[in-house]
Design an enzyme around this catalytic site. Structure first.
Site, PDB file in Angstrom:
ATOM      1  N   SER A  47       0.727  -1.245  -0.023  1.00 57.27           N
ATOM      2  CA  SER A  47       0.013   0.111  -0.115  1.00 57.27           C
ATOM      3  C   SER A  47       0.717   1.220  -0.055  1.00 57.27           C
ATOM      4  CB  SER A  47      -1.069  -0.082   1.073  1.00 57.27           C
ATOM      5  OG  SER A  47      -0.365   0.695   2.262  1.00 57.27           O
ATOM      6  N   ILE A  48       0.132   2.511  -0.138  1.00 53.19           N
ATOM      7  CA  ILE A  48       0.786   3.897  -0.195  1.00 53.19           C
ATOM      8  C   ILE A  48       1.360   4.199   1.361  1.00 53.19           C
ATOM      9  CG2 ILE A  48      -1.335   4.936   0.341  1.00 53.19           C
ATOM     10  CD1 ILE A  48      -0.345   6.977  -1.645  1.00 53.19           C
ATOM     11  N   LYS A  49       0.806   3.392   2.105  1.00 51.07           N
ATOM     12  CA  LYS A  49       1.145   3.439   3.580  1.00 51.07           C
ATOM     13  C   LYS A  49       2.550   3.356   3.890  1.00 51.07           C
ATOM     14  CE  LYS A  49      -2.660   5.540   5.066  1.00 51.07           C
ATOM     15  NZ  LYS A  49      -2.859   7.018   5.215  1.00 51.07           N
ATOM     16  N   ASP A  50       3.300   2.297   3.114  1.00 51.43           N
ATOM     17  CA  ASP A  50       4.607   2.202   3.251  1.00 51.43           C
ATOM     18  C   ASP A  50       5.506   3.346   3.520  1.00 51.43           C
ATOM     19  OD1 ASP A  50       3.932  -0.594   3.136  1.00 51.43           O
ATOM     20  OD2 ASP A  50       5.082  -1.334   1.471  1.00 51.43           O
ATOM     21  N   GLY A  53       5.022   4.917   6.664  1.00 49.86           N
ATOM     22  CA  GLY A  53       5.772   4.123   7.595  1.00 49.86           C
ATOM     23  C   GLY A  53       7.342   4.302   7.637  1.00 49.86           C
TER      24      GLY A  53
END
Length: 314
Positions: A47-50, A53
């Site tokens: 996901s884009i959230k890597d 993070g």
């Protein structure tokens, strides 16, 4: 067929975060416009959230807020937790994740497989309630000695990841021709970081909010009044009952409120016609992008995102 040269081997999985591919939608009616999707589902954590993070953990390391072997606590709809878990596992941190109980079971299994400790909390309560997932995470961070609360909703390293990473990638891939960008808001980092980047390099580029029906954000953009969300939408990861501190909504030109049924129908059409298996929030984004594209009277180049893979929602 000419095969382009492959990238050299990465030293670590973290080196594979970002630089995701862009594809054009060619089998769905986009009106007079061309619609392009950046495939953030191709990040190693899915996901884009890597991106955030890695950005938030590296900023905390640099500031000294996160010592070697420390404990990270975060509230998440799942994907930020997965991004943090990917990085934490590589760097040797303990990770405690708080998720609302409406999140998909696949995300929870993935988090646990990466070594995260998962706390489920109620999804039928709003901010300020002691069982609200963000309030639970903040409380745990206070109670656990030496813990660092990632706080994606207020952490400046969240929008920074998109202003200095995602935005320049989009700009280069689109050959510096972008008329509109369609984003959702979960924590607000994507729309804020991209909004800041495009305000600097291309002020004419419109930032468009795609919001689940029932969230307060689209109505706030359109009316300037903050109402009360009902929390009933089924799409995961976007939509809020408050304005996240990391979200600068002054950068947004217009907003679309998308019902769950339209989002799910759109994401199924994206798979059937374009071959892209995307998650539920992508359905909201693409539905809003299609509304925008079909309403135009002149050709525009529009960018949106495949935020994560649909294999987490089967």
């Amino acid at each position: 067929m000419t095969v382009p040269p492959a990238a050299p081997p990465a030293k670590t999985v973290l080196d594979l975060i970002g630089n995701t591919p862009m594809m054009e939608v060619t089998h769905i009616d986009t009106g007079p416009c061309r619609l392009f999707l950046k495939l953030e589902s191709q990040n190693p954590g899915g996901s884009i959230k890597d991106r955030i993070g890695l950005s938030m953990i590296e900023a905390a390391e640099k500031s000294g807020d996160l010592p070697p072997g420390g404990t990270i606590v975060e509230a998440t709809a799942g994907n930020t937790g997965l991004g943090l878990a990917l990085v934490a596992a590589q760097k040797g941190y303990r990770l405690i994740i708080v998720v609302p109980d409406k999140m998909s079971q696949e995300k929870i299994f993935h988090l646990k497989a990466l070594g995260a400790e998962v706390h489920l909390t109620r999804s039928d309560v709003t901010k300020g309630h002691p069982d609200y997932y963000q309030d639970v995470a903040e409380r745990l961070a206070r109670e656990i000695p030496g813990a660092w609360w990632a706080n994606q909703f207020g952490n400046p390293a969240n929008p920074d990841a998109h202003e200095h990473g995602t935005g320049p990638e989009v700009w280069a891939q689109m050959e510096e021709q972008v008329d509109a960008v369609v984003c959702g808001v979960g924590s607000g980092g994507t729309i804020t970081g991209l909004g800041r980047f495009f305000a600097r390099v291309s002020p004419a580029t419109e930032m468009i909010l795609a919001d689940p029906e029932g969230s307060v954000l689209a109505d706030y953009i359109e009316t300037g009044t903050l109402g009360e969300g009902d929390g009933t939408w089924l799409v995961e990861g976007i939509g809020e009952d408050f304005i996240p501190p990391a979200a600068d909504l002054s950068l947004v030109r217009r907003a679309y409120a998308i019902p769950d049924a339209e989002a799910f129908r759109t994401v199924r059409e994206l798979l059937a016609r374009e071959g892209v298996l995307a998650g539920s929030s992508t359905g909201t984004l693409v539905a809003a992008a299609l509304r925008y594209c079909r309403a135009q009277t002149e050709a525009k180049r529009v960018v949106s995102f495949v935020c994560d893979s649909g294999n987490k929602y089967l």
